[in-house]
Design a protein around this motif. Structure first.
Motif, PDB file in Angstrom:
ATOM      1  N   LEU A  38       0.859  -1.170   0.000  1.00  0.00           N
ATOM      2  CA  LEU A  38       0.000   0.000   0.000  1.00  0.00           C
ATOM      3  C   LEU A  38       0.901   1.226   0.000  1.00  0.00           C
ATOM      4  O   LEU A  38       1.563   1.509   1.000  1.00  0.00           O
ATOM      5  N   ASP A  39       0.976   1.910  -1.118  1.00  0.00           N
ATOM      6  CA  ASP A  39       1.791   3.105  -1.320  1.00  0.00           C
ATOM      7  C   ASP A  39       3.284   2.777  -1.324  1.00  0.00           C
ATOM      8  O   ASP A  39       3.743   1.815  -0.691  1.00  0.00           O
ATOM      9  N   SER A  63      -2.857   4.956  -2.837  1.00  0.00           N
ATOM     10  CA  SER A  63      -4.001   5.686  -2.290  1.00  0.00           C
ATOM     11  C   SER A  63      -4.244   6.985  -3.043  1.00  0.00           C
ATOM     12  O   SER A  63      -5.401   7.362  -3.287  1.00  0.00           O
ATOM     13  N   HIS A  64      -3.177   7.686  -3.387  1.00  0.00           N
ATOM     14  CA  HIS A  64      -3.271   8.924  -4.156  1.00  0.00           C
ATOM     15  C   HIS A  64      -1.895   9.221  -4.736  1.00  0.00           C
ATOM     16  O   HIS A  64      -0.951   8.445  -4.518  1.00  0.00           O
ATOM     17  N   HIS A  69       3.735   9.298  -1.468  1.00  0.00           N
ATOM     18  CA  HIS A  69       3.028   8.020  -1.542  1.00  0.00           C
ATOM     19  C   HIS A  69       3.335   7.242  -2.821  1.00  0.00           C
ATOM     20  O   HIS A  69       3.017   6.051  -2.882  1.00  0.00           O
ATOM     21  N   TRP A 124      -8.833   2.658  -9.711  1.00  0.00           N
ATOM     22  CA  TRP A 124      -9.817   2.385  -8.660  1.00  0.00           C
ATOM     23  C   TRP A 124     -11.208   2.792  -9.123  1.00  0.00           C
ATOM     24  O   TRP A 124     -11.401   3.862  -9.695  1.00  0.00           O
ATOM     25  N   PRO A 139     -11.541   0.012  -2.546  1.00  0.00           N
ATOM     26  CA  PRO A 139     -11.209   1.437  -2.489  1.00  0.00           C
ATOM     27  C   PRO A 139     -12.399   2.255  -2.014  1.00  0.00           C
ATOM     28  O   PRO A 139     -13.534   2.018  -2.420  1.00  0.00           O
ATOM     29  N   GLY A 150      -8.969   5.652   0.583  1.00  0.00           N
ATOM     30  CA  GLY A 150      -8.543   4.707   1.597  1.00  0.00           C
ATOM     31  C   GLY A 150      -8.782   3.312   1.043  1.00  0.00           C
ATOM     32  O   GLY A 150      -9.502   3.126   0.047  1.00  0.00           O
ATOM     33  N   VAL A 151      -8.182   2.307   1.678  1.00  0.00           N
ATOM     34  CA  VAL A 151      -8.319   0.936   1.186  1.00  0.00           C
ATOM     35  C   VAL A 151      -8.662   0.012   2.356  1.00  0.00           C
ATOM     36  O   VAL A 151      -7.935  -0.017   3.357  1.00  0.00           O
ATOM     37  N   TYR A 169      -6.961   1.110   5.793  1.00  0.00           N
ATOM     38  CA  TYR A 169      -5.896   2.091   5.607  1.00  0.00           C
ATOM     39  C   TYR A 169      -6.513   3.393   5.141  1.00  0.00           C
ATOM     40  O   TYR A 169      -7.172   3.446   4.096  1.00  0.00           O
ATOM     41  N   GLY A 171      -5.089   6.117   3.949  1.00  0.00           N
ATOM     42  CA  GLY A 171      -4.416   7.013   3.019  1.00  0.00           C
ATOM     43  C   GLY A 171      -4.316   8.377   3.673  1.00  0.00           C
ATOM     44  O   GLY A 171      -4.195   8.486   4.898  1.00  0.00           O
TER      45      GLY A 171
END
Length: 262
Positions: A38-39, A63-64, A69, A124, A139, A150-151, A169, A171
């Protein structure tokens, strides 16, 4: 399912941590270990190698698209392209719209760093979960100045693979309906806490404080709160104290190498 904190510094790498990156792993019924990151923020590819082979990842979930990230996606592409045994097949990458362009922007125009053939990028779609082996990634849109998610990661419990557990998560986000949806009945809420109460009150729609992260944990009845994305200029004990004033469940401050077994 288990979470390993690779990097947890907020907004930029700190003296003791890379920027945001979290390794999630689980075994399937045949005993094969599946790995999702994640990221992959600034500096995260280095410490990721302490916890396994980064060329053996099954997916990366972004996440973004802020650099703290995603920045090390460029060098992950270099690693996958130039390994001595030859380039690897494209790695599955999930992220917001514009992920392909953002990674290319970071990699630059030098043909030697082109990552175009290294990643198979999917976008996503809210409400459309993605399956990676025994893991399900859902997502959830959250509140940040750029499109952000967020995930919720669901997978088999470490002590009883027949039982499903949930890692949520955040994010990067401020308090919002999406954060509450993420936190709902989560076994672990991994929540950013980049701001401090009192100091950053005038800036909303960007980050959480320890208090606001804890409030989300309370509303969602999350069973364990892990605070992360704390910038080097913040006092982490203040962040913990803000959370403890609201949430009386187990609360942990993320640090590189922290392993949480769900």
């Amino acid at each position: 399912m288990r979470l390993v904190v690779v990097g947890c510094a907020g907004s930029f790498p700190g003296p003791d941590s890379a920027a945001s990156s979290y390794l999630v792993q689980a075994e399937d019924a045949d005993g094969r270990t599946w790995s999702v990151v994640l990221d992959l923020g600034n500096g995260a590819l280095g410490p990721l190698q302490r916890y396994g082979d980064p060329t053996a990842l099954d997916a990366v979930a972004l996440s973004h698209l802020h650099a703290d990230h995603v920045a090390d996606m460029a060098v992950l592409g270099v690693l996958r392209r130039y390994r001595p045994d030859g380039p690897l097949p494209p790695l599955r990458v999930l992220g917001p719209e514009g992920t392909v362009e953002r990674i290319a922007q970071i990699a630059g125009k030098d043909p030697a760093t082109d990552t175009g053939e290294q990643f198979d990028v999917g976008t996503w779609v809210p409400g459309r979960p993605v399956t990676v082996g025994p893991l399900t990634l859902e997502p959830v849109p959250v509140l940040h100045p750029v499109p952000a998610f967020g995930v919720r990661v669901s997978g088999p419990a470490e002590d009883d693979p027949s039982r499903t557990v949930v890692l949520a998560y955040s994010g990067d986000t401020d308090a919002c309906e999406g954060l509450d949806a993420l936190a709902a009945d989560a076994d672990v809420l991994l929540a950013e806490a980049a701001f401090h109460e009192g100091r950053d009150d005038a800036v909303r729609g960007v980050h959480l404080t320890g208090r606001r992260a804890a409030q989300a944990a309370v509303r969602g009845r999350a069973r364990h709160l892990v605070l992360t994305h704390v910038p080097a200029w913040n006092d982490p004990e203040r962040t913990l104290a803000e959370a403890a004033a609201v949430y009386d469940g187990p609360t942990t401050l993320a640090h590189p190498g922290l392993t949480v077994r769900l």
